[in-house]
Design an enzyme around this catalytic site. Structure first.
Site, mmCIF file in Angstrom:
data_model
loop_
_atom_site.group_PDB
_atom_site.id
_atom_site.type_symbol
_atom_site.label_atom_id
_atom_site.label_comp_id
_atom_site.label_asym_id
_atom_site.label_seq_id
_atom_site.Cartn_x
_atom_site.Cartn_y
_atom_site.Cartn_z
ATOM 1 N N ASP A 146 15.480 13.302 -3.162
ATOM 2 C CA ASP A 146 14.959 13.169 -4.533
ATOM 3 C C ASP A 146 15.264 14.359 -5.452
ATOM 4 O O ASP A 146 14.400 14.763 -6.249
ATOM 5 C CB ASP A 146 13.444 12.941 -4.497
ATOM 6 C CG ASP A 146 13.059 11.653 -3.781
ATOM 7 O OD1 ASP A 146 13.963 10.911 -3.380
ATOM 8 O OD2 ASP A 146 11.858 11.406 -3.616
ATOM 9 N N LYS B 251 15.442 4.437 -2.327
ATOM 10 C CA LYS B 251 14.227 4.101 -1.577
ATOM 11 C C LYS B 251 13.103 3.773 -2.551
ATOM 12 O O LYS B 251 13.118 4.200 -3.707
ATOM 13 C CB LYS B 251 13.811 5.262 -0.668
ATOM 14 C CG LYS B 251 13.496 6.570 -1.391
ATOM 15 C CD LYS B 251 13.251 7.693 -0.382
ATOM 16 C CE LYS B 251 12.961 9.012 -1.073
ATOM 17 N NZ LYS B 251 11.691 9.027 -1.815
ATOM 18 N N CYS C 273 7.734 13.330 -0.397
ATOM 19 C CA CYS C 273 8.873 12.571 0.124
ATOM 20 C C CYS C 273 9.651 13.314 1.210
ATOM 21 O O CYS C 273 10.166 12.694 2.139
ATOM 22 C CB CYS C 273 9.796 12.182 -1.027
ATOM 23 S SG CYS C 273 9.042 11.001 -2.166
#
Length: 256
Positions: A56, A165, A198
């Site tokens: 991310d 995702k 994450c």
């Protein structure tokens, strides 16, 4: 006649054996063992079976004008994290290590979000903000938007892999596990944002799937107070893997 048949059978078996060995060697690659200085102890890894998983590193979480910045989250640590990621990714590419980017991402109609029947709808930051404030609808983490894109300094290159995702973990509802097995990966170098969300979720799931996770502490940035970063580092070092620095990781990868 029997001798000729036996001879042909032996030749066929030999060819099949050597083909199997050759294909196995191709799949696994030549072993490249190195030692990474890490906590709680140094770890030997095979670079031929290693991947860098960049979690991310998107405008949403690391750029001025992105989601975190717009809603008042502290992104002051992003600059150094981007620089450290760049060092690791550059060294990995030179060493032939596969680089995999994970992106938090939703389709414009949010059909992959889980909807109101899912806790993700209320707890995932982007979805929660878009649901609470009409002015943010369609703006955060939507596939194809600037907010969803990887920061300019770390753009994927040919040969890199990008996996979108819809949950905190990169393994949930994605092809990540299949991709890693395709490349015979065993060791995961994890970087990115947010350390305690994450990154940690992906690392934990990797550990549960018998991958060997290595978290690069100064190539990650947390969401929330500083204690959240320290908590994840403690969890990983004590329970789920190993913790290292950008300097030590680059040194192990590049042999310098």
């Amino acid at each position: 006649m029997r001798l000729n048949v036996l001879f042909l059978v032996l030749i066929a078996c030999s060819v099949a054996f050597f083909m199997t060995v050759t294909m196995s060697d191709i799949a696994q690659g030549a072993e490249k063992m190195v030692t990474v200085q890490a906590k709680p102890e140094p770890l030997k890894i095979d670079l031929a079976r290693t991947a860098v998983v960049v979690v991310d590193m998107q405008n949403a979480f690391a750029s001025k004008g992105g989601m975190f910045d717009l809603v008042g989250q502290d992104i002051s640590g992003a600059k150094s994290v981007i620089a450290n990621n760049k060092q690791i990714i550059t060294a990995a590419r030179k060493a032939g290590i596969k680089v995999i980017y994970l992106l938090m991402s939703y389709t414009p109609d949010l059909s992959n979000s889980g909807g109101p029947g899912s806790p993700n709808w209320y707890k995932e930051f982007g979805l929660a903000m878009m649901n609470k404030k009409p002015e943010y609808k369609g703006k955060f983490l939507i596939e194809g938007t600037w907010d969803e894109a990887v920061v300019d300094e770390l753009k994927p290159e040919p040969g890199d892999i990008v996996i979108r995702k819809m949950r905190y973990s990169g393994f949930r509802g994605t092809s990540l596990d299949v991709v890693l097995k395709t490349y015979n990966v065993k060791y995961l170098i994890l970087t990115g944002i947010a350390t305690n969300v994450c990154v940690e979720s992906t690392l934990r799931d990797g550990y549960f799937l018998d991958y060997w996770p290595i978290l690069v502490a100064d190539a990650t940035n947390n969401a929330g107070p500083p204690i959240t970063q320290q908590a994840t580092l403690w969890n990983v070092e004590a329970l789920f893997g190993w913790v290292t620095s950008t300097k030590d990781m680059v040194k192990a990868i590049s042999g310098k």
